[in-house]
Scaffold this motif. Structure first.
Motif, mmCIF file in Angstrom:
data_model
loop_
_atom_site.group_PDB
_atom_site.id
_atom_site.type_symbol
_atom_site.label_atom_id
_atom_site.label_comp_id
_atom_site.label_asym_id
_atom_site.label_seq_id
_atom_site.Cartn_x
_atom_site.Cartn_y
_atom_site.Cartn_z
ATOM 1 N N GLU A 1 55.217 11.589 4.668
ATOM 2 C CA GLU A 1 55.063 12.643 5.662
ATOM 3 C C GLU A 1 55.066 14.026 5.023
ATOM 4 N N SER A 2 55.294 14.114 3.726
ATOM 5 C CA SER A 2 55.388 15.408 3.047
ATOM 6 C C SER A 2 54.227 15.582 2.084
ATOM 7 N N PRO A 3 53.063 16.028 2.588
ATOM 8 C CA PRO A 3 51.908 16.160 1.702
ATOM 9 C C PRO A 3 52.106 17.213 0.618
ATOM 10 N N LYS A 4 52.903 18.247 0.873
ATOM 11 C CA LYS A 4 53.131 19.278 -0.141
ATOM 12 C C LYS A 4 53.867 18.687 -1.338
ATOM 13 N N CYS A 5 54.886 17.883 -1.079
ATOM 14 C CA CYS A 5 55.630 17.231 -2.151
ATOM 15 C C CYS A 5 54.708 16.319 -2.944
ATOM 16 N N GLU A 6 53.902 15.553 -2.246
ATOM 17 C CA GLU A 6 52.980 14.626 -2.905
ATOM 18 C C GLU A 6 51.975 15.385 -3.762
ATOM 19 N N GLN A 7 51.473 16.512 -3.248
ATOM 20 C CA GLN A 7 50.514 17.318 -4.012
ATOM 21 C C GLN A 7 51.168 17.875 -5.264
ATOM 22 N N THR A 8 52.404 18.356 -5.133
ATOM 23 C CA THR A 8 53.125 18.892 -6.286
ATOM 24 C C THR A 8 53.324 17.813 -7.339
ATOM 25 N N CYS A 9 53.712 16.638 -6.914
ATOM 26 C CA CYS A 9 53.925 15.538 -7.853
ATOM 27 C C CYS A 9 52.617 15.106 -8.502
ATOM 28 N N MET A 10 51.533 15.133 -7.733
ATOM 29 C CA MET A 10 50.231 14.755 -8.280
ATOM 30 C C MET A 10 49.810 15.766 -9.349
ATOM 31 N N MET A 11 50.029 17.045 -9.071
ATOM 32 C CA MET A 11 49.671 18.075 -10.053
ATOM 33 C C MET A 11 50.534 17.936 -11.308
ATOM 34 N N GLU A 12 51.811 17.650 -11.111
ATOM 35 C CA GLU A 12 52.701 17.451 -12.254
ATOM 36 C C GLU A 12 52.269 16.239 -13.072
ATOM 37 N N ALA A 13 51.927 15.168 -12.382
ATOM 38 C CA ALA A 13 51.506 13.943 -13.070
ATOM 39 C C ALA A 13 50.200 14.151 -13.821
ATOM 40 N N ALA A 14 49.335 15.016 -13.309
ATOM 41 C CA ALA A 14 48.036 15.252 -13.947
ATOM 42 C C ALA A 14 48.169 15.954 -15.290
ATOM 43 N N THR A 15 49.299 16.595 -15.528
ATOM 44 C CA THR A 15 49.497 17.289 -16.802
ATOM 45 C C THR A 15 50.139 16.394 -17.857
ATOM 46 N N LYS A 16 50.526 15.206 -17.458
ATOM 47 C CA LYS A 16 51.183 14.268 -18.367
ATOM 48 C C LYS A 16 50.251 13.091 -18.636
ATOM 49 N N PRO A 17 50.537 12.330 -19.680
ATOM 50 C CA PRO A 17 49.733 11.123 -19.911
ATOM 51 C C PRO A 17 49.854 10.183 -18.711
ATOM 52 N N ILE A 18 48.772 9.505 -18.396
ATOM 53 C CA ILE A 18 48.766 8.590 -17.255
ATOM 54 C C ILE A 18 49.684 7.415 -17.544
ATOM 55 N N GLU A 19 50.494 7.087 -16.555
ATOM 56 C CA GLU A 19 51.440 5.988 -16.670
ATOM 57 C C GLU A 19 50.751 4.696 -16.213
ATOM 58 N N TYR A 20 50.862 3.660 -17.021
ATOM 59 C CA TYR A 20 50.298 2.362 -16.670
ATOM 60 C C TYR A 20 51.423 1.395 -16.324
ATOM 61 N N PHE A 21 51.136 0.448 -15.491
ATOM 62 C CA PHE A 21 52.113 -0.531 -15.037
ATOM 63 C C PHE A 21 51.639 -1.937 -15.387
ATOM 64 N N ASP A 22 51.257 -2.131 -16.629
ATOM 65 C CA ASP A 22 50.659 -3.392 -17.079
ATOM 66 C C ASP A 22 49.477 -3.751 -16.186
ATOM 67 N N ASP A 23 48.663 -2.731 -15.886
ATOM 68 C CA ASP A 23 47.536 -2.922 -14.979
ATOM 69 C C ASP A 23 46.243 -2.322 -15.532
ATOM 70 N N GLU A 24 46.111 -2.333 -16.848
ATOM 71 C CA GLU A 24 44.931 -1.747 -17.476
ATOM 72 C C GLU A 24 43.637 -2.381 -16.993
ATOM 73 N N GLU A 25 43.722 -3.649 -16.561
ATOM 74 C CA GLU A 25 42.521 -4.335 -16.095
ATOM 75 C C GLU A 25 41.951 -3.692 -14.823
ATOM 76 N N LEU A 26 42.751 -2.935 -14.112
ATOM 77 C CA LEU A 26 42.263 -2.270 -12.901
ATOM 78 C C LEU A 26 41.329 -1.106 -13.213
ATOM 79 N N ASP A 27 41.329 -0.644 -14.456
ATOM 80 C CA ASP A 27 40.413 0.442 -14.836
ATOM 81 C C ASP A 27 38.949 0.040 -14.634
ATOM 82 N N ALA A 28 38.676 -1.237 -14.604
ATOM 83 C CA ALA A 28 37.306 -1.713 -14.364
ATOM 84 C C ALA A 28 36.832 -1.343 -12.956
ATOM 85 N N PHE A 29 37.756 -1.013 -12.056
ATOM 86 C CA PHE A 29 37.407 -0.686 -10.672
ATOM 87 C C PHE A 29 37.282 0.819 -10.433
ATOM 88 N N ARG A 30 37.314 1.587 -11.494
ATOM 89 C CA ARG A 30 37.211 3.047 -11.370
ATOM 90 C C ARG A 30 35.952 3.414 -10.582
#
Length: 139
Positions: free
Chosen positions: A48-77
């Motif tokens: 329900e808090s889009p501002k918080c989500e946007q802030t976290c998304m912007m913060e995450a965009a400045t860091k290396p992307i975190e993977y969850f043993d799901d590299e195979e999903l990159d095929a669906f980009r």
């Protein structure tokens, strides 16, 4: 003449109040108190808090992307959220169901940063898991 005096007195009091408010964070030695900004934790963002989500998304965009043993999903980009087969949805579901509930928000941010759309069939479940994780964190 009395009206001008009253207006001048009210203006002087207003300016004094403003000066007090802005100068209130000064210490006795003349230095300013530091303004402390609270550290936010992106795991506490609610859907329900889009501002918080946007802030976290912007913060995450400045860091290396975190993977969850799901590299195979990159095929669906770039695949549209309604363009997955049942087997492909199962791939996403398997990963979703093997992670900890508190990891779901970070996983969904990871997918967005990687340009991978979550299948429509799993969207409600992901939102529910994120909400449940937040409620558990509040206890």
């Amino acid at each position: 003449m009395t009206e001008i005096t009253i207006i001048a007195l009210i203006s002087l009091l207003t300016l004094g109040a403003i000066a007090y408010i802005f100068g209130h964070n000064r210490r006795a030695d003349g230095t300013e108190d530091p303004i402390v900004v609270g550290e936010g934790d992106c795991t506490t963002c609610s859907p329900e808090s889009p501002k918080c989500e946007q802030t976290c998304m912007m913060e995450a965009a400045t860091k290396p992307i975190e993977y969850f043993d799901d590299e195979e999903l990159d095929a669906f980009r770039g695949r549209p959220a309604d363009g997955y087969t049942d087997d492909e949805v199962e791939q996403f579901a398997y990963i979703l169901h093997t992670m900890q509930p508190e990891e779901v928000a970070a996983w969904s941010r990871s997918l967005v940063l990687r340009g991978i759309n979550l299948p429509d069939e799993l969207r409600d479940e992901v939102i529910m898991m994120r909400s449940d994780s937040l409620r558990e964190g509040e206890k």
